[in-house]
Design an enzyme around this catalytic site. Structure first.
Site, PDB file in Angstrom:
ATOM      1  N   HIS A  70       0.831  -1.208   0.000  1.00 38.33           N
ATOM      2  CA  HIS A  70       0.000   0.000   0.000  1.00 38.33           C
ATOM      3  C   HIS A  70       0.860   1.250   0.000  1.00 38.33           C
ATOM      4  O   HIS A  70       1.993   1.249   0.512  1.00 38.33           O
ATOM      5  CB  HIS A  70      -0.955   0.007   1.202  1.00 38.33           C
ATOM      6  CG  HIS A  70      -0.268   0.093   2.534  1.00 38.33           C
ATOM      7  ND1 HIS A  70       0.012   1.292   3.162  1.00 38.33           N
ATOM      8  CD2 HIS A  70       0.189  -0.871   3.378  1.00 38.33           C
ATOM      9  CE1 HIS A  70       0.606   1.057   4.325  1.00 38.33           C
ATOM     10  NE2 HIS A  70       0.733  -0.248   4.475  1.00 38.33           N
ATOM     11  N   ASP A  72      -0.794   4.347   0.890  1.00 36.23           N
ATOM     12  CA  ASP A  72      -1.391   5.299   1.821  1.00 36.23           C
ATOM     13  C   ASP A  72      -0.658   5.221   3.163  1.00 36.23           C
ATOM     14  O   ASP A  72      -0.069   4.197   3.501  1.00 36.23           O
ATOM     15  CB  ASP A  72      -2.891   5.059   1.996  1.00 36.23           C
ATOM     16  CG  ASP A  72      -3.216   3.678   2.558  1.00 36.23           C
ATOM     17  OD1 ASP A  72      -2.561   2.695   2.141  1.00 36.23           O
ATOM     18  OD2 ASP A  72      -4.118   3.575   3.413  1.00 36.23           O
ATOM     19  N   ASP A 103       6.586   2.255   6.629  1.00 38.40           N
ATOM     20  CA  ASP A 103       5.275   1.600   6.433  1.00 38.40           C
ATOM     21  C   ASP A 103       4.470   2.344   5.375  1.00 38.40           C
ATOM     22  O   ASP A 103       3.748   3.277   5.675  1.00 38.40           O
ATOM     23  CB  ASP A 103       4.532   1.584   7.766  1.00 38.40           C
ATOM     24  CG  ASP A 103       3.232   0.805   7.724  1.00 38.40           C
ATOM     25  OD1 ASP A 103       3.014   0.055   6.755  1.00 38.40           O
ATOM     26  OD2 ASP A 103       2.432   0.964   8.651  1.00 38.40           O
ATOM     27  N   GLU A 136      -5.122   0.909   2.925  1.00 34.65           N
ATOM     28  CA  GLU A 136      -4.783  -0.115   3.911  1.00 34.65           C
ATOM     29  C   GLU A 136      -4.830   0.444   5.320  1.00 34.65           C
ATOM     30  O   GLU A 136      -5.260  -0.233   6.251  1.00 34.65           O
ATOM     31  CB  GLU A 136      -3.393  -0.680   3.626  1.00 34.65           C
ATOM     32  CG  GLU A 136      -3.073  -1.983   4.360  1.00 34.65           C
ATOM     33  CD  GLU A 136      -2.484  -1.783   5.758  1.00 34.65           C
ATOM     34  OE1 GLU A 136      -2.403  -2.765   6.515  1.00 34.65           O
ATOM     35  OE2 GLU A 136      -2.100  -0.646   6.090  1.00 34.65           O
ATOM     36  N   GLU A 137      -4.398   1.698   5.466  1.00 35.94           N
ATOM     37  CA  GLU A 137      -4.338   2.301   6.798  1.00 35.94           C
ATOM     38  C   GLU A 137      -5.697   2.791   7.281  1.00 35.94           C
ATOM     39  O   GLU A 137      -5.851   3.133   8.452  1.00 35.94           O
ATOM     40  CB  GLU A 137      -3.341   3.473   6.796  1.00 35.94           C
ATOM     41  CG  GLU A 137      -1.913   3.098   6.455  1.00 35.94           C
ATOM     42  CD  GLU A 137      -1.236   2.290   7.543  1.00 35.94           C
ATOM     43  OE1 GLU A 137      -1.902   1.909   8.526  1.00 35.94           O
ATOM     44  OE2 GLU A 137      -0.025   2.020   7.419  1.00 35.94           O
ATOM     45  N   GLU A 165       4.843  -5.662   4.114  1.00 37.52           N
ATOM     46  CA  GLU A 165       4.767  -4.905   5.364  1.00 37.52           C
ATOM     47  C   GLU A 165       6.060  -5.054   6.173  1.00 37.52           C
ATOM     48  O   GLU A 165       6.747  -6.074   6.080  1.00 37.52           O
ATOM     49  CB  GLU A 165       3.599  -5.412   6.217  1.00 37.52           C
ATOM     50  CG  GLU A 165       2.228  -5.063   5.688  1.00 37.52           C
ATOM     51  CD  GLU A 165       1.831  -3.626   5.986  1.00 37.52           C
ATOM     52  OE1 GLU A 165       2.625  -2.879   6.601  1.00 37.52           O
ATOM     53  OE2 GLU A 165       0.713  -3.245   5.593  1.00 37.52           O
ATOM     54  N   HIS A 354       4.600   4.625  12.012  1.00 39.68           N
ATOM     55  CA  HIS A 354       3.523   5.391  12.631  1.00 39.68           C
ATOM     56  C   HIS A 354       4.030   6.401  13.666  1.00 39.68           C
ATOM     57  O   HIS A 354       3.227   7.058  14.318  1.00 39.68           O
ATOM     58  CB  HIS A 354       2.461   4.486  13.276  1.00 39.68           C
ATOM     59  CG  HIS A 354       1.695   3.658  12.304  1.00 39.68           C
ATOM     60  ND1 HIS A 354       0.474   3.092  12.591  1.00 39.68           N
ATOM     61  CD2 HIS A 354       1.966   3.288  11.029  1.00 39.68           C
ATOM     62  CE1 HIS A 354       0.029   2.408  11.555  1.00 39.68           C
ATOM     63  NE2 HIS A 354       0.925   2.508  10.591  1.00 39.68           N
TER      64      HIS A 354
END
Length: 381
Positions: A70, A72, A103, A136-137, A165, A354
């Site tokens: 992903h 996003d 990520d 995805e997030e 991931e 994150h």
């Protein structure tokens, strides 16, 4: 270094402020790169979400290797807390900073770079598929699931899939995922009878019932783990009344829990258990209890075998580290892919994902490309 530079590609992607569900041009960068290398690229958009499906080779080839990822990213939080521009992709002392560096824009870039170089140098007897989502997030309702639906509708198929991931806890290569725990959230609302705190017998305190219910749930041992999974966990994450005073017993209160569960359970079996516990408290306390459950994903595992062996061997060859096979951590889009084909996950060290000043070592991006390139070479050997 020859071929597509995965660090430069990562930087281009990071400079797209694709905070979920925004795309901001990130997937278009991949579309152009892959198209120029001979991949058939299609937009599989749904619900306002941009999704990219790209295939090199003929549809229906006997062998098809898939990659899922992903572009996003989660919000940056307070920008003032960042010491580096969150979408600058600036490099300092061999480390690239920015939201999505770990990520997982670097993972997407590393695989895209490896795939492009591979098909240009040694065109394989088979197909390579990239299924990249921009959702995805977030809720993940129109991301990888939309890509898989597109594949079903158009006769596309991955025989195996690698999700990029971040999987390594401490050092590059130390862990890969062969499954994930299931995840579910439950929200409770208890309604009693409001009254004066000095006359509790004239009220029916919903908090007393709620506290008892939360204690029953949190103190219950769901299991002790299985061969490939740790013990399931249940966490009480909030209890709320909105009551600003101390002389009033409130009429209602709410609470929420999160459960991460292994293969001894299903979302349905845990929902039945939660409803039974709520029923017992409701009958004992004479209150009303509403239960609302949302299942984010079921637990799954790809048993150790040819796919995990191939990935593990490639990681060990490039890093000198043999990865532990794990099912730990949160959820990922592998929970959707597992119904389509065998799936495993391998990516970078995830310590900063994150977080403020999210970052990745540039050398690790190049190392990840080398690992992915070796996996493709071994798969099509």
């Amino acid at each position: 270094m020859s071929g597509v530079d995965p660090a430069e590609l990562t930087a281009k992607l990071v400079r797209c402020a694709s905070v979920t569900p925004a795309n901001e041009g990130a997937l278009e960068i991949l579309y152009d790169l892959l198209s120029d290398a001979g991949f058939d690229c299609v937009w599989a958009d749904r619900g306002g979400i941009r999704n990219l499906f790209a295939r090199w080779g003929n549809k229906g080839n006997t062998r098809s290797f898939g990659f899922n990822g992903h572009t996003d990213v989660v919000p940056i939080g307070n920008e003032a807390d960042w010491t580096m521009p969150p979408f600058g992709a600036e490099v300092k002392d061999g480390v690239m900073y920015g939201r999505g560096t770990t990520d997982m824009k670097s993972g997407v870039a590393a695989f895209a770079a490896a795939a492009v170089d591979f098909v240009r140098k040694t065109p394989p007897d088979g197909s390579i598929i990239l299924a990249i989502t921009g959702d995805e997030e977030g809720d993940a309702d129109d991301g990888t699931t939309a890509l898989l639906d597109y594949m079903t509708d158009h006769g596309e198929r991955m025989d195996v899939c690698l999700v990029g991931e971040p999987t390594c806890p401490e050092t590059m290569g130390d862990m890969m995922k062969i499954g994930r725990r299931g995840s579910m959230n439950a929200h409770f609302r208890v309604v009693g009878k409001q009254g004066h705190a000095a006359y509790p017998h004239r009220a029916n305190n919903p908090l007393t019932a709620m506290v008892r219910l939360m204690d029953k749930l949190a103190s219950h041992e769901l299991d002790q783990g299985t061969d490939h999974f740790d013990a399931s966990t249940l966490a009480v994450v909030t209890v709320d009344t909105g009551n600003p005073v101390t002389n009033v017993i409130p009429a209602a209160c709410t609470a929420a829990i999160n459960i991460r569960f292994n293969d001894l359970h299903s979302g349905a079996s845990l929902t039945t258990w939660l409803e039974q516990q709520a029923k017992e408290v409701r009958e004992n306390f004479g209150v009303q209890i509403e239960v609302e459950v949302k299942i984010s994903g079921e637990s799954f595992i790809t048993p150790p075998g040819p796919l995990s062996d191939m990935v593990s061997n490639a990681v060990a060859a490039e890093t000198g580290v043999t990865p532990t096979l794990s099912t730990s951590g949160g959820t990922s889009d592998a929970r959707f892919v597992k119904a389509h084909c065998p799936v495993v996950e391998f990516g970078l060290v995830g310590q900063s994902m994150h977080q403020v000043d999210e970052h990745v070592r540039v050398e690790h991006i190049h190392k990840l490309k080398a690992i992915y390139g070796r996996i493709l070479k071994d798969y099509f050997a």
